[in-house]
Design a protein around this motif. Sequence first.
Motif, PDB file in Angstrom:
ATOM      1  N   MET A   1      -6.064   9.762 -61.378  1.00  0.00           N
ATOM      2  CA  MET A   1      -7.141  10.501 -60.738  1.00  0.00           C
ATOM      3  C   MET A   1      -7.145  10.134 -59.250  1.00  0.00           C
ATOM      4  O   MET A   1      -7.013   8.967 -58.894  1.00  0.00           O
ATOM      5  CB  MET A   1      -8.471  10.153 -61.411  1.00  0.00           C
ATOM      6  N   THR A   2      -7.319  11.120 -58.403  1.00  0.00           N
ATOM      7  CA  THR A   2      -7.294  10.904 -56.952  1.00  0.00           C
ATOM      8  C   THR A   2      -8.598  10.256 -56.479  1.00  0.00           C
ATOM      9  O   THR A   2      -9.593  10.231 -57.203  1.00  0.00           O
ATOM     10  CB  THR A   2      -7.093  12.229 -56.211  1.00  0.00           C
ATOM     11  N   ASN A   3      -8.578   9.764 -55.243  1.00  0.00           N
ATOM     12  CA  ASN A   3      -9.774   9.125 -54.674  1.00  0.00           C
ATOM     13  C   ASN A   3     -10.947  10.083 -54.592  1.00  0.00           C
ATOM     14  O   ASN A   3     -12.084   9.717 -54.904  1.00  0.00           O
ATOM     15  CB  ASN A   3      -9.470   8.570 -53.281  1.00  0.00           C
ATOM     16  N   ILE A   4     -10.676  11.317 -54.168  1.00  0.00           N
ATOM     17  CA  ILE A   4     -11.758  12.301 -54.063  1.00  0.00           C
ATOM     18  C   ILE A   4     -12.311  12.607 -55.449  1.00  0.00           C
ATOM     19  O   ILE A   4     -13.523  12.680 -55.631  1.00  0.00           O
ATOM     20  CB  ILE A   4     -11.275  13.590 -53.362  1.00  0.00           C
ATOM     21  N   ALA A   5     -11.434  12.770 -56.418  1.00  0.00           N
ATOM     22  CA  ALA A   5     -11.879  13.072 -57.775  1.00  0.00           C
ATOM     23  C   ALA A   5     -12.733  11.938 -58.335  1.00  0.00           C
ATOM     24  O   ALA A   5     -13.774  12.182 -58.956  1.00  0.00           O
ATOM     25  CB  ALA A   5     -10.676  13.330 -58.683  1.00  0.00           C
ATOM     26  N   GLU A   6     -12.321  10.701 -58.094  1.00  0.00           N
ATOM     27  CA  GLU A   6     -13.100   9.555 -58.573  1.00  0.00           C
ATOM     28  C   GLU A   6     -14.462   9.492 -57.903  1.00  0.00           C
ATOM     29  O   GLU A   6     -15.471   9.243 -58.560  1.00  0.00           O
ATOM     30  CB  GLU A   6     -12.341   8.256 -58.321  1.00  0.00           C
ATOM     31  N   ALA A   7     -14.491   9.708 -56.592  1.00  0.00           N
ATOM     32  CA  ALA A   7     -15.767   9.662 -55.870  1.00  0.00           C
ATOM     33  C   ALA A   7     -16.700  10.777 -56.341  1.00  0.00           C
ATOM     34  O   ALA A   7     -17.905  10.561 -56.489  1.00  0.00           O
ATOM     35  CB  ALA A   7     -15.517   9.767 -54.366  1.00  0.00           C
ATOM     36  N   ASP A  10     -18.017   9.895 -59.705  1.00  0.00           N
ATOM     37  CA  ASP A  10     -19.027   8.836 -59.588  1.00  0.00           C
ATOM     38  C   ASP A  10     -20.255   9.281 -58.799  1.00  0.00           C
ATOM     39  O   ASP A  10     -21.163   8.478 -58.569  1.00  0.00           O
ATOM     40  CB  ASP A  10     -18.407   7.604 -58.936  1.00  0.00           C
ATOM     41  N   LEU A  11     -20.263  10.528 -58.345  1.00  0.00           N
ATOM     42  CA  LEU A  11     -21.384  11.128 -57.609  1.00  0.00           C
ATOM     43  C   LEU A  11     -21.661  10.413 -56.291  1.00  0.00           C
ATOM     44  O   LEU A  11     -22.797  10.305 -55.847  1.00  0.00           O
ATOM     45  CB  LEU A  11     -22.650  11.164 -58.476  1.00  0.00           C
ATOM     46  N   ASN A  12     -20.604   9.952 -55.636  1.00  0.00           N
ATOM     47  CA  ASN A  12     -20.713   9.247 -54.369  1.00  0.00           C
ATOM     48  C   ASN A  12     -20.506  10.252 -53.232  1.00  0.00           C
ATOM     49  O   ASN A  12     -19.390  10.443 -52.737  1.00  0.00           O
ATOM     50  CB  ASN A  12     -19.692   8.114 -54.314  1.00  0.00           C
ATOM     51  N   GLU A  13     -21.586  10.877 -52.831  1.00  0.00           N
ATOM     52  CA  GLU A  13     -21.532  11.967 -51.850  1.00  0.00           C
ATOM     53  C   GLU A  13     -20.945  11.526 -50.511  1.00  0.00           C
ATOM     54  O   GLU A  13     -20.110  12.231 -49.930  1.00  0.00           O
ATOM     55  CB  GLU A  13     -22.940  12.533 -51.649  1.00  0.00           C
ATOM     56  N   ASP A  14     -21.355  10.369 -50.018  1.00  0.00           N
ATOM     57  CA  ASP A  14     -20.863   9.897 -48.726  1.00  0.00           C
ATOM     58  C   ASP A  14     -19.360   9.636 -48.764  1.00  0.00           C
ATOM     59  O   ASP A  14     -18.631   9.958 -47.825  1.00  0.00           O
ATOM     60  CB  ASP A  14     -21.602   8.624 -48.300  1.00  0.00           C
ATOM     61  N   ARG A  15     -18.897   9.049 -49.853  1.00  0.00           N
ATOM     62  CA  ARG A  15     -17.460   8.757 -49.986  1.00  0.00           C
ATOM     63  C   ARG A  15     -16.651  10.041 -50.091  1.00  0.00           C
ATOM     64  O   ARG A  15     -15.583  10.157 -49.485  1.00  0.00           O
ATOM     65  CB  ARG A  15     -17.210   7.864 -51.194  1.00  0.00           C
ATOM     66  N   VAL A  16     -17.150  11.023 -50.840  1.00  0.00           N
ATOM     67  CA  VAL A  16     -16.451  12.308 -50.951  1.00  0.00           C
ATOM     68  C   VAL A  16     -16.312  12.932 -49.571  1.00  0.00           C
ATOM     69  O   VAL A  16     -15.224  13.368 -49.181  1.00  0.00           O
ATOM     70  CB  VAL A  16     -17.182  13.270 -51.922  1.00  0.00           C
ATOM     71  N   SER A  17     -17.400  12.958 -48.825  1.00  0.00           N
ATOM     72  CA  SER A  17     -17.384  13.553 -47.494  1.00  0.00           C
ATOM     73  C   SER A  17     -16.397  12.821 -46.579  1.00  0.00           C
ATOM     74  O   SER A  17     -15.613  13.456 -45.860  1.00  0.00           O
ATOM     75  CB  SER A  17     -18.783  13.521 -46.894  1.00  0.00           C
ATOM     76  N   ALA A  18     -16.415  11.487 -46.619  1.00  0.00           N
ATOM     77  CA  ALA A  18     -15.512  10.707 -45.771  1.00  0.00           C
ATOM     78  C   ALA A  18     -14.056  10.934 -46.163  1.00  0.00           C
ATOM     79  O   ALA A  18     -13.184  11.071 -45.294  1.00  0.00           O
ATOM     80  CB  ALA A  18     -15.858   9.217 -45.871  1.00  0.00           C
ATOM     81  N   GLU A  22     -11.096  12.533 -43.908  1.00  0.00           N
ATOM     82  CA  GLU A  22      -9.865  11.775 -43.720  1.00  0.00           C
ATOM     83  C   GLU A  22      -8.636  12.609 -44.075  1.00  0.00           C
ATOM     84  O   GLU A  22      -7.646  12.628 -43.342  1.00  0.00           O
ATOM     85  CB  GLU A  22      -9.918  10.522 -44.596  1.00  0.00           C
ATOM     86  N   LYS A  23      -8.713  13.322 -45.178  1.00  0.00           N
ATOM     87  CA  LYS A  23      -7.567  14.153 -45.596  1.00  0.00           C
ATOM     88  C   LYS A  23      -7.340  15.298 -44.622  1.00  0.00           C
ATOM     89  O   LYS A  23      -6.198  15.663 -44.344  1.00  0.00           O
ATOM     90  CB  LYS A  23      -7.782  14.663 -47.009  1.00  0.00           C
ATOM     91  N   LEU A  24      -8.413  15.870 -44.103  1.00  0.00           N
ATOM     92  CA  LEU A  24      -8.264  16.937 -43.119  1.00  0.00           C
ATOM     93  C   LEU A  24      -7.601  16.410 -41.850  1.00  0.00           C
ATOM     94  O   LEU A  24      -6.755  17.090 -41.263  1.00  0.00           O
ATOM     95  CB  LEU A  24      -9.625  17.572 -42.807  1.00  0.00           C
ATOM     96  N   GLN A  25      -7.970  15.206 -41.430  1.00  0.00           N
ATOM     97  CA  GLN A  25      -7.361  14.597 -40.246  1.00  0.00           C
ATOM     98  C   GLN A  25      -5.881  14.307 -40.477  1.00  0.00           C
ATOM     99  O   GLN A  25      -5.086  14.332 -39.540  1.00  0.00           O
ATOM    100  CB  GLN A  25      -8.097  13.321 -39.851  1.00  0.00           C
ATOM    101  N   GLN A  26      -5.515  14.033 -41.728  1.00  0.00           N
ATOM    102  CA  GLN A  26      -4.117  13.774 -42.058  1.00  0.00           C
ATOM    103  C   GLN A  26      -3.311  15.058 -42.178  1.00  0.00           C
ATOM    104  O   GLN A  26      -2.102  15.017 -42.356  1.00  0.00           O
ATOM    105  CB  GLN A  26      -4.020  13.012 -43.385  1.00  0.00           C
TER     106      GLN A  26
END
Length: 99
Positions: A1-7, A10-18, A22-26
């Motif tokens: 499972m990817t980092n975004i999927a895990e976040a 886990d309902l971690n809104e701030d982590r999903v947004s970050a 980050e992926k868009l910047q990459q």
Amino acid sequence: MTNIAEALRDLNEDRVSALVDEKLQQGISPVDIIKECNEGIAAVGDLFASGQYYLTELMFSAEILQGVMAKLEPLLASIGGGEQSAGTVVIGTVKGTYP
């Protein structure tokens, strides 16, 4: 499972947004980011189906995904090349009584 999927799972809104930022910047494609989000939403659906998550968690995950899509929609429009029609769909029914 990817980092975004895990976040998202886990309902971690701030982590999903970050992570999305980050992926868009990459230079990761918005379509690939959406695929990762779909994996997270599917995990939320599984948790809901098993009774580990309730309706409130399900609704919150949808709100998180709406926030992600608000960031990605302008980018998707720019790579889509404008409005394109995939074709015409015709739906109908038979008139009269059915024996």
